[in-house]
Design a protein around this motif. Sequence first.
Motif, PDB file in Angstrom:
ATOM      1  N   ILE A 132       0.846  -1.199   0.000  1.00  0.00           N
ATOM      2  CA  ILE A 132       0.000   0.000   0.000  1.00  0.00           C
ATOM      3  C   ILE A 132       0.881   1.249   0.000  1.00  0.00           C
ATOM      4  CG2 ILE A 132      -1.653   1.339   1.377  1.00  0.00           C
ATOM      5  CD1 ILE A 132      -3.018  -1.014   0.085  1.00  0.00           C
ATOM      6  N   ALA A 133       1.973   1.221   0.750  1.00  0.00           N
ATOM      7  CA  ALA A 133       2.872   2.385   0.813  1.00  0.00           C
ATOM      8  C   ALA A 133       3.450   2.694  -0.570  1.00  0.00           C
ATOM      9  CB  ALA A 133       3.997   2.141   1.818  1.00  0.00           C
ATOM     10  N   ASP A 134       3.852   1.661  -1.306  1.00  0.00           N
ATOM     11  CA  ASP A 134       4.383   1.878  -2.657  1.00  0.00           C
ATOM     12  C   ASP A 134       3.309   2.442  -3.584  1.00  0.00           C
ATOM     13  OD1 ASP A 134       6.881   0.932  -1.923  1.00  0.00           O
ATOM     14  OD2 ASP A 134       6.563  -1.070  -2.769  1.00  0.00           O
ATOM     15  N   LYS A 135       2.094   1.935  -3.442  1.00  0.00           N
ATOM     16  CA  LYS A 135       0.989   2.420  -4.269  1.00  0.00           C
ATOM     17  C   LYS A 135       0.707   3.884  -3.977  1.00  0.00           C
ATOM     18  CE  LYS A 135      -3.622   1.246  -5.838  1.00  0.00           C
ATOM     19  NZ  LYS A 135      -4.656   0.222  -5.904  1.00  0.00           N
ATOM     20  N   LYS A 136       0.652   4.242  -2.699  1.00  0.00           N
ATOM     21  CA  LYS A 136       0.414   5.647  -2.327  1.00  0.00           C
ATOM     22  C   LYS A 136       1.509   6.551  -2.870  1.00  0.00           C
ATOM     23  CE  LYS A 136      -2.330   4.906   1.833  1.00  0.00           C
ATOM     24  NZ  LYS A 136      -2.369   5.022   3.302  1.00  0.00           N
ATOM     25  N   LYS A 137       2.745   6.080  -2.839  1.00  0.00           N
ATOM     26  CA  LYS A 137       3.869   6.879  -3.337  1.00  0.00           C
ATOM     27  C   LYS A 137       3.712   7.153  -4.831  1.00  0.00           C
ATOM     28  CE  LYS A 137       8.884   7.003  -3.480  1.00  0.00           C
ATOM     29  NZ  LYS A 137      10.126   6.289  -3.203  1.00  0.00           N
ATOM     30  N   VAL A 138       3.298   6.138  -5.597  1.00  0.00           N
ATOM     31  CA  VAL A 138       3.076   6.312  -7.038  1.00  0.00           C
ATOM     32  C   VAL A 138       1.954   7.328  -7.263  1.00  0.00           C
ATOM     33  CG1 VAL A 138       2.305   5.178  -9.169  1.00  0.00           C
ATOM     34  CG2 VAL A 138       3.969   4.037  -7.691  1.00  0.00           C
ATOM     35  N   ILE A 139       0.872   7.211  -6.514  1.00  0.00           N
ATOM     36  CA  ILE A 139      -0.268   8.121  -6.665  1.00  0.00           C
ATOM     37  C   ILE A 139       0.142   9.555  -6.345  1.00  0.00           C
ATOM     38  CG2 ILE A 139      -2.536   8.745  -5.717  1.00  0.00           C
ATOM     39  CD1 ILE A 139      -2.953   5.662  -5.276  1.00  0.00           C
ATOM     40  N   ALA A 185      -1.690   8.329 -12.489  1.00  0.00           N
ATOM     41  CA  ALA A 185      -1.255   6.995 -12.088  1.00  0.00           C
ATOM     42  C   ALA A 185      -2.347   6.013 -12.487  1.00  0.00           C
ATOM     43  CB  ALA A 185      -0.992   6.932 -10.592  1.00  0.00           C
ATOM     44  N   ILE A 186      -1.954   4.984 -13.206  1.00  0.00           N
ATOM     45  CA  ILE A 186      -2.911   3.969 -13.650  1.00  0.00           C
ATOM     46  C   ILE A 186      -2.405   2.621 -13.154  1.00  0.00           C
ATOM     47  CG2 ILE A 186      -4.011   2.860 -15.632  1.00  0.00           C
ATOM     48  CD1 ILE A 186      -3.401   5.583 -17.117  1.00  0.00           C
ATOM     49  N   PHE A 187      -3.276   1.923 -12.429  1.00  0.00           N
ATOM     50  CA  PHE A 187      -2.913   0.630 -11.864  1.00  0.00           C
ATOM     51  C   PHE A 187      -3.702  -0.464 -12.564  1.00  0.00           C
ATOM     52  CE2 PHE A 187      -2.018   3.768  -8.705  1.00  0.00           C
ATOM     53  CZ  PHE A 187      -0.795   3.353  -8.170  1.00  0.00           C
ATOM     54  N   ILE A 231      -8.730  -5.175 -13.843  1.00  0.00           N
ATOM     55  CA  ILE A 231      -9.318  -3.842 -13.699  1.00  0.00           C
ATOM     56  C   ILE A 231      -8.196  -2.828 -13.825  1.00  0.00           C
ATOM     57  CG2 ILE A 231     -11.283  -4.493 -12.235  1.00  0.00           C
ATOM     58  CD1 ILE A 231      -9.349  -2.810 -10.090  1.00  0.00           C
ATOM     59  N   PHE A 232      -8.562  -1.626 -14.202  1.00  0.00           N
ATOM     60  CA  PHE A 232      -7.626  -0.512 -14.261  1.00  0.00           C
ATOM     61  C   PHE A 232      -8.203   0.602 -13.406  1.00  0.00           C
ATOM     62  CE2 PHE A 232      -6.937  -2.888 -18.109  1.00  0.00           C
ATOM     63  CZ  PHE A 232      -5.554  -2.877 -18.263  1.00  0.00           C
ATOM     64  N   ASP A 233      -7.437   1.049 -12.419  1.00  0.00           N
ATOM     65  CA  ASP A 233      -7.835   2.191 -11.607  1.00  0.00           C
ATOM     66  C   ASP A 233      -7.028   3.398 -12.056  1.00  0.00           C
ATOM     67  OD1 ASP A 233      -9.765   0.946 -10.045  1.00  0.00           O
ATOM     68  OD2 ASP A 233      -8.366   0.410  -8.452  1.00  0.00           O
ATOM     69  N   TYR A 234      -7.736   4.486 -12.315  1.00  0.00           N
ATOM     70  CA  TYR A 234      -7.127   5.716 -12.818  1.00  0.00           C
ATOM     71  C   TYR A 234      -7.120   6.771 -11.717  1.00  0.00           C
ATOM     72  CZ  TYR A 234      -8.202   3.767 -17.450  1.00  0.00           C
ATOM     73  OH  TYR A 234      -8.281   2.969 -18.568  1.00  0.00           O
ATOM     74  N   TYR A 235      -5.955   7.369 -11.491  1.00  0.00           N
ATOM     75  CA  TYR A 235      -5.807   8.452 -10.521  1.00  0.00           C
ATOM     76  C   TYR A 235      -5.286   9.683 -11.244  1.00  0.00           C
ATOM     77  CZ  TYR A 235      -6.274   5.005  -6.810  1.00  0.00           C
ATOM     78  OH  TYR A 235      -6.752   4.026  -5.974  1.00  0.00           O
ATOM     79  N   ARG A 246      -6.288  11.788  -6.901  1.00  0.00           N
ATOM     80  CA  ARG A 246      -7.673  11.334  -6.674  1.00  0.00           C
ATOM     81  C   ARG A 246      -8.043  10.229  -7.663  1.00  0.00           C
ATOM     82  NH1 ARG A 246      -8.341  16.609  -7.615  1.00  0.00           N
ATOM     83  NH2 ARG A 246      -9.717  16.117  -9.337  1.00  0.00           N
ATOM     84  N   LYS A 247      -8.715   9.208  -7.156  1.00  0.00           N
ATOM     85  CA  LYS A 247      -9.213   8.152  -8.043  1.00  0.00           C
ATOM     86  C   LYS A 247     -10.382   8.718  -8.828  1.00  0.00           C
ATOM     87  CE  LYS A 247     -10.937   3.438  -8.021  1.00  0.00           C
ATOM     88  NZ  LYS A 247     -11.246   2.289  -7.154  1.00  0.00           N
ATOM     89  N   ILE A 248     -10.294   8.622 -10.144  1.00  0.00           N
ATOM     90  CA  ILE A 248     -11.341   9.218 -10.975  1.00  0.00           C
ATOM     91  C   ILE A 248     -12.122   8.201 -11.799  1.00  0.00           C
ATOM     92  CG2 ILE A 248     -10.209  11.469 -11.096  1.00  0.00           C
ATOM     93  CD1 ILE A 248      -9.313  10.618 -13.992  1.00  0.00           C
ATOM     94  N   HIS A 249     -11.588   6.975 -11.943  1.00  0.00           N
ATOM     95  CA  HIS A 249     -12.289   6.023 -12.808  1.00  0.00           C
ATOM     96  C   HIS A 249     -11.784   4.614 -12.527  1.00  0.00           C
ATOM     97  CE1 HIS A 249     -14.402   4.533 -16.315  1.00  0.00           C
ATOM     98  NE2 HIS A 249     -13.290   4.086 -16.862  1.00  0.00           N
ATOM     99  N   ARG A 250     -12.657   3.628 -12.726  1.00  0.00           N
ATOM    100  CA  ARG A 250     -12.275   2.210 -12.709  1.00  0.00           C
ATOM    101  C   ARG A 250     -12.804   1.581 -13.990  1.00  0.00           C
ATOM    102  NH1 ARG A 250     -12.817  -1.788  -7.707  1.00  0.00           N
ATOM    103  NH2 ARG A 250     -10.696  -1.017  -7.396  1.00  0.00           N
TER     104      ARG A 250
END
Length: 124
Positions: free
Chosen positions: A27-34, A40-42, A92-96, A100-104
């Motif tokens: 989660i820490a790595d994900k937050k850092k990317v965001i 940021a697209i996951f 799934i693709f989560d878009y930030y 802010r998360k704006i789309h899935r």
Amino acid sequence: MYKTYSDLPSSSTPEYHGPKAPQVKTIADKKKVIQSNQIAIFKCGAAWCQPCRMIAPRVDELATRLNTPGKIMIVSEDFDDKLSANVDSVPIFDYYFEGRKIHRQHGADMEELEKNITRMLHHK
């Protein structure tokens, strides 16, 4: 059973042998990317998911072409690491955007992924 899409016989996956999209494991790595990128697209996928394995090389190629630290990062995460909430199917693709998360996006639709990225890159 195959552990990753790269373990599949070459006839099962699209041709691409370049670098893979970076992968987050915590989660820490994900937050850092965001927090450190405007976009940021996951891609959340799993080794057991056939559509995930089929699009992974195309997502990797897209990440290699587009990833620019500070501006845009396309990153992968493993469904089994449980880094994303409310995931009931993969991929799934989560878009930030700007933190802010704006789309899935549900499913392995590369055309939709590319269209969404183009929209975000040209956002004023």
